[in-house]
Design a protein around this motif. Structure first.
Motif, PDB file in Angstrom:
ATOM      1  N   LYS A   1       0.837  -1.205   0.000  1.00  9.27           N
ATOM      2  CA  LYS A   1       0.000   0.000   0.000  1.00  9.27           C
ATOM      3  C   LYS A   1       0.873   1.257   0.000  1.00  9.27           C
ATOM      4  O   LYS A   1       0.570   2.230  -0.698  1.00  9.27           O
ATOM      5  N   ALA A   2       1.951   1.222   0.787  1.00  8.44           N
ATOM      6  CA  ALA A   2       2.858   2.371   0.818  1.00  8.44           C
ATOM      7  C   ALA A   2       3.511   2.575  -0.548  1.00  8.44           C
ATOM      8  O   ALA A   2       3.690   3.709  -1.015  1.00  8.44           O
ATOM      9  N   TYR A   3       3.850   1.466  -1.196  1.00  7.16           N
ATOM     10  CA  TYR A   3       4.439   1.542  -2.537  1.00  7.16           C
ATOM     11  C   TYR A   3       3.440   2.123  -3.536  1.00  7.16           C
ATOM     12  O   TYR A   3       3.792   2.994  -4.348  1.00  7.16           O
ATOM     13  N   ASP A   4       2.188   1.692  -3.460  1.00  2.00           N
ATOM     14  CA  ASP A   4       1.163   2.161  -4.396  1.00  2.00           C
ATOM     15  C   ASP A   4       0.933   3.667  -4.283  1.00  2.00           C
ATOM     16  O   ASP A   4       0.650   4.327  -5.290  1.00  2.00           O
ATOM     17  N   ARG A   5       1.039   4.188  -3.066  1.00  2.00           N
ATOM     18  CA  ARG A   5       0.821   5.634  -2.900  1.00  2.00           C
ATOM     19  C   ARG A   5       2.137   6.413  -2.883  1.00  2.00           C
ATOM     20  O   ARG A   5       2.157   7.607  -2.579  1.00  2.00           O
ATOM     21  N   ASP A   6       3.244   5.709  -3.182  1.00  2.00           N
ATOM     22  CA  ASP A   6       4.576   6.311  -3.255  1.00  2.00           C
ATOM     23  C   ASP A   6       4.962   6.993  -1.946  1.00  2.00           C
ATOM     24  O   ASP A   6       5.549   8.080  -1.938  1.00  2.00           O
ATOM     25  N   ASP A   7       4.649   6.332  -0.839  1.00  2.00           N
ATOM     26  CA  ASP A   7       4.978   6.856   0.485  1.00  2.00           C
ATOM     27  C   ASP A   7       6.268   6.185   0.948  1.00  2.00           C
ATOM     28  O   ASP A   7       6.255   5.176   1.656  1.00  2.00           O
ATOM     29  N   ARG A   8       7.378   6.748   0.540  1.00  2.00           N
ATOM     30  CA  ARG A   8       8.672   6.113   0.803  1.00  2.00           C
ATOM     31  C   ARG A   8       9.077   6.147   2.283  1.00  2.00           C
ATOM     32  O   ARG A   8       9.643   5.160   2.779  1.00  2.00           O
ATOM     33  N   PRO A   9       8.817   7.232   3.003  1.00  3.00           N
ATOM     34  CA  PRO A   9       9.120   7.199   4.447  1.00  3.00           C
ATOM     35  C   PRO A   9       8.353   6.097   5.176  1.00  3.00           C
ATOM     36  O   PRO A   9       8.917   5.404   6.035  1.00  3.00           O
ATOM     37  N   ALA A  10       7.076   5.902   4.818  1.00  2.00           N
ATOM     38  CA  ALA A  10       6.283   4.842   5.456  1.00  2.00           C
ATOM     39  C   ALA A  10       6.850   3.477   5.090  1.00  2.00           C
ATOM     40  O   ALA A  10       6.942   2.583   5.946  1.00  2.00           O
ATOM     41  N   TYR A  11       7.239   3.304   3.829  1.00  2.49           N
ATOM     42  CA  TYR A  11       7.819   2.026   3.414  1.00  2.49           C
ATOM     43  C   TYR A  11       9.106   1.753   4.181  1.00  2.49           C
ATOM     44  O   TYR A  11       9.347   0.623   4.619  1.00  2.49           O
ATOM     45  N   TYR A  12       9.926   2.770   4.338  1.00  5.49           N
ATOM     46  CA  TYR A  12      11.194   2.580   5.034  1.00  5.49           C
ATOM     47  C   TYR A  12      10.952   2.081   6.462  1.00  5.49           C
ATOM     48  O   TYR A  12      11.613   1.148   6.930  1.00  5.49           O
ATOM     49  N   ASP A  13       9.998   2.701   7.154  1.00  2.00           N
ATOM     50  CA  ASP A  13       9.689   2.285   8.524  1.00  2.00           C
ATOM     51  C   ASP A  13       9.141   0.857   8.561  1.00  2.00           C
ATOM     52  O   ASP A  13       9.478   0.073   9.461  1.00  2.00           O
TER      53      ASP A  13
END
Length: 239
Positions: free
Chosen positions: A125-137
């Motif tokens: 989901k983080a990848y789909d919305r391009d939320d890189r800080p969330a993906y990193y965490d």
């Protein structure tokens, strides 16, 4: 005789240490940047001595370097340093994945598998919305869950120390969208091997994941890719 002298001061120095560490790990203090004791003391409303104590205690973390007659600097890793950290982290992570898979083969841990699968779903989901800080965490949490599941506290302690140092550069390798997609697929392979109770496959998947992570990072150095932007702070720049 039972009174603890200076307990409050020690607690304050610990809080200052935690805040400096947070700034370093968030990228607000950059590798190679000098820590200005006066500026830090003014920003946090504490004495310069408290800041100095906090900085000295951070020297063992690998996040800062103390240079005689020059002061303290955020650790700036060389490419060789980074490769060595990846090698060490890969060995421990592969061991952890294999240990968790063996546990699954003997005693199914439904809660851990559910947590790992939920983490994978949140990563996508983080990848789909391009939320890189969330993906990193989420990425950090994924690895942490596996090392905790390995039930080897000493290995996890060493691993946590390595990961802390790797925060200094690791975001860069996950700053490019295709890299995130590849990382998610590798995570899925690790979860599948663990769920199957196949320790050999789990070890191989983990080793491949960490080696690929190093390749992705090195590629960002050669192709000019940049990590996500972080707000840069002036609080610790040298005068």
């Amino acid at each position: 005789m039972s009174k603890i002298i200076g307990a409050r001061r020690e607690t304050l120095a610990g809080e200052v240490r935690s805040e400096i560490e947070r700034w370093i790990l968030a990228g607000e203090l950059e590798p190679g940047q000098k820590l200005n004791e006066v500026a830090l003391a003014n920003v946090m409303g504490v004495s310069r001595g408290t800041v100095r104590e906090a900085i000295r205690s951070l020297a063992d973390s690998g996040l800062i370097v103390l240079v005689a007659n020059r002061g303290a600097f955020v650790h700036q890793l060389t490419v060789d340093d980074i490769c060595n950290l990846y090698d060490l982290r890969g060995a421990i992570f592969a061991m952890g994945c294999a240990a968790v898979a063996r546990r699954m083969a003997g005693e199914w841990d439904e809660a851990l598998i559910a947590a790992l699968q939920k983490n994978l779903e949140d990563m996508r989901k983080a990848y789909d919305r391009d939320d890189r800080p969330a993906y990193y965490d989420l990425n950090i949490a994924f690895h942490d869950m596996i090392l905790a599941g390995a039930q080897n506290p000493k290995a996890k302690g060493v691993y946590d120390g390595l990961v802390k140092e790797m925060h200094l550069f690791r975001r860069r390798g996950l700053s490019v969208s295709p890299n995130i997609a590849q990382s998610i697929n590798e995570h899925a392979n690790i979860v599948a091997a663990i769920a199957a109770g196949d320790s050999g496959a789990a070890r191989r998947a983990a080793t491949h994941h960490v080696e690929s992570g190093l390749d992705r990072f090195l590629k960002t150095l050669s192709d000019g890719s940049t990590a996500e932007e972080h707000p840069k702070s002036d609080i610790a720049r040298s005068n």
